[in-house]
Design a protein around this motif. Structure first.
Motif, mmCIF file in Angstrom:
data_model
loop_
_atom_site.group_PDB
_atom_site.id
_atom_site.type_symbol
_atom_site.label_atom_id
_atom_site.label_comp_id
_atom_site.label_asym_id
_atom_site.label_seq_id
_atom_site.Cartn_x
_atom_site.Cartn_y
_atom_site.Cartn_z
ATOM 1 N N GLU A 184 -67.693 89.321 -33.360
ATOM 2 C CA GLU A 184 -67.570 89.342 -31.903
ATOM 3 C C GLU A 184 -66.757 90.510 -31.365
ATOM 4 O O GLU A 184 -66.973 90.941 -30.227
ATOM 5 C CB GLU A 184 -67.003 88.012 -31.415
ATOM 6 C CG GLU A 184 -67.944 86.841 -31.717
ATOM 7 C CD GLU A 184 -67.609 85.609 -30.905
ATOM 8 O OE1 GLU A 184 -67.437 85.726 -29.677
ATOM 9 O OE2 GLU A 184 -67.528 84.518 -31.496
ATOM 10 N N THR A 185 -65.817 91.037 -32.144
ATOM 11 C CA THR A 185 -65.116 92.229 -31.658
ATOM 12 C C THR A 185 -66.088 93.406 -31.571
ATOM 13 O O THR A 185 -66.079 94.161 -30.592
ATOM 14 C CB THR A 185 -63.937 92.595 -32.582
ATOM 15 O OG1 THR A 185 -64.396 92.692 -33.931
ATOM 16 C CG2 THR A 185 -62.829 91.574 -32.503
ATOM 17 N N GLY A 186 -66.937 93.530 -32.582
ATOM 18 C CA GLY A 186 -67.943 94.594 -32.548
ATOM 19 C C GLY A 186 -68.955 94.381 -31.449
ATOM 20 O O GLY A 186 -69.381 95.331 -30.777
ATOM 21 N N ALA A 187 -69.349 93.133 -31.232
ATOM 22 C CA ALA A 187 -70.319 92.823 -30.177
ATOM 23 C C ALA A 187 -69.756 93.185 -28.802
ATOM 24 O O ALA A 187 -70.464 93.720 -27.942
ATOM 25 C CB ALA A 187 -70.684 91.346 -30.225
ATOM 26 N N CYS A 188 -68.479 92.892 -28.598
ATOM 27 C CA CYS A 188 -67.857 93.190 -27.308
ATOM 28 C C CYS A 188 -67.780 94.703 -27.080
ATOM 29 O O CYS A 188 -67.993 95.196 -25.968
ATOM 30 C CB CYS A 188 -66.465 92.555 -27.266
ATOM 31 S SG CYS A 188 -65.853 92.213 -25.605
ATOM 32 N N GLU A 189 -67.491 95.427 -28.148
ATOM 33 C CA GLU A 189 -67.456 96.891 -28.052
ATOM 34 C C GLU A 189 -68.829 97.442 -27.696
ATOM 35 O O GLU A 189 -68.959 98.339 -26.846
ATOM 36 C CB GLU A 189 -66.986 97.469 -29.383
ATOM 37 C CG GLU A 189 -66.882 98.992 -29.394
ATOM 38 C CD GLU A 189 -66.356 99.512 -30.720
ATOM 39 O OE1 GLU A 189 -65.869 100.654 -30.749
ATOM 40 O OE2 GLU A 189 -66.426 98.784 -31.729
ATOM 41 N N LEU A 190 -69.872 96.897 -28.331
ATOM 42 C CA LEU A 190 -71.236 97.346 -28.030
ATOM 43 C C LEU A 190 -71.650 96.971 -26.602
ATOM 44 O O LEU A 190 -72.377 97.702 -25.934
ATOM 45 C CB LEU A 190 -72.222 96.717 -29.020
ATOM 46 C CG LEU A 190 -72.180 97.205 -30.464
ATOM 47 C CD1 LEU A 190 -73.087 96.336 -31.340
ATOM 48 C CD2 LEU A 190 -72.615 98.663 -30.554
ATOM 49 N N ALA A 191 -71.190 95.802 -26.152
ATOM 50 C CA ALA A 191 -71.617 95.303 -24.841
ATOM 51 C C ALA A 191 -71.028 96.093 -23.678
ATOM 52 O O ALA A 191 -71.643 96.163 -22.599
ATOM 53 C CB ALA A 191 -71.233 93.831 -24.708
ATOM 54 N N GLU A 209 -65.359 100.119 -20.688
ATOM 55 C CA GLU A 209 -64.698 100.869 -21.760
ATOM 56 C C GLU A 209 -64.810 100.109 -23.079
ATOM 57 O O GLU A 209 -64.322 98.987 -23.219
ATOM 58 C CB GLU A 209 -63.225 101.090 -21.411
ATOM 59 C CG GLU A 209 -63.032 101.963 -20.166
ATOM 60 C CD GLU A 209 -61.572 102.178 -19.829
ATOM 61 O OE1 GLU A 209 -60.711 101.751 -20.644
ATOM 62 O OE2 GLU A 209 -61.279 102.750 -18.776
ATOM 63 N N ALA A 210 -65.453 100.745 -24.044
ATOM 64 C CA ALA A 210 -65.743 100.095 -25.323
ATOM 65 C C ALA A 210 -64.467 99.728 -26.077
ATOM 66 O O ALA A 210 -64.339 98.613 -26.587
ATOM 67 C CB ALA A 210 -66.622 101.000 -26.185
ATOM 68 N N ALA A 211 -63.527 100.664 -26.181
ATOM 69 C CA ALA A 211 -62.303 100.411 -26.945
ATOM 70 C C ALA A 211 -61.487 99.283 -26.320
ATOM 71 O O ALA A 211 -60.952 98.423 -27.033
ATOM 72 C CB ALA A 211 -61.467 101.685 -27.036
#
Length: 235
Positions: free
Chosen positions: A106-113, A207-209
């Motif tokens: 989910e951390t990666g998904a949020c960054e992609l979203a 912002e992705a980060a």
């Protein structure tokens, strides 16, 4: 009982015996004739049940001998792993492992979203958050958890990667049960609402980060709440 149901029932009983340790992991299976007699079935039914467990990586046939039970870390089927996770013996460890899995996905998904989310996604997230707030005020744990899960589903969908949802989908019932357990604690609801609001604002910024960091914070809070309010022995 239909044959398919009987085979599944025998397979489940064998799996329960493995999970409980009655049939130890890493050890040879009892003789086929002894297992069949113990379970009250014929040897053909037993063999079909064992084939089910073999397909899930739980049991390994060994030519010329009785075969053996594989260690749980070698199992390849999601169904036996979930059955083990919902057992009394495995529930606590599985709860921690589930948060670890969610953190990675989910951390990666949020960054992609973050750069992909639409205004409609933001509206849905806001609606889920408002539903969580209202449910918390009404002491409605079921609605709170349902809205919580829906919030995360919007993030996964907004990531643009359908594989992420597919990875978590089989865990749906277990996810709900564990979240219900923690969300029954009022302070956990307070923490969750704060963290979800931060995720929404980060995604709103695009912002992705920042979005990844907000979800990371939420996952850490979830892990801390699990330890403090559910797993830690109460005096």
């Amino acid at each position: 009982m239909a044959r398919a149901s009987l085979v599944q029932s025998v397979s489940d009983r064998l799996l329960d015996d493995i999970i409980s340790g009655e049939l130890p992991q890493g050890a040879p299976l009892p003789r086929e004739i002894d297992l069949a007699e113990r379970l009250g079935v014929n040897r053909l039914t037993l063999r079909e049940a064992l084939k089910t467990l073999q397909a899930q990586g739980v049991v390994q046939p060994v030519p010329g001998t009785r075969g053996r039970v594989l260690p749980m870390e070698d199992w390849t089927g999601i169904e036996p792993l979930l059955r083990a996770a919902t057992s009394t013996e495995g529930k606590a460890q599985a709860s921690v492992q589930l948060v670890q899995l969610r953190r990675m996905i989910e951390t990666g998904a949020c960054e992609l979203a973050a750069p992909l989310r639409t205004d409609d996604d933001l509206e849905r997230l806001e609606a889920c958050l408002e539903e969580m707030r209202a449910a918390s005020a009404d002491d409605d744990v079921h609605t709170f958890v349902t809205a919580d899960i829906a919030f995360h589903d919007v993030v996964l969908r907004a990531s643009g990667n359908p594989f992420l949802r597919v990875l978590l989908e089989p865990l749906g019932r277990f996810l709900y049960e564990r979240r219900y357990e923690t969300s029954a604690v009022p302070q956990v609801q307070v923490n969750a609402i704060r963290e979800h609001a931060a995720i929404l604002e980060a995604l709103r910024s695009g912002e992705a980060a920042a979005s990844r960091a907000a979800m990371e914070s939420h996952m850490q809070q979830t892990a801390d709440d699990l330890q403090q309010y559910v797993l830690r022995p109460r005096a």
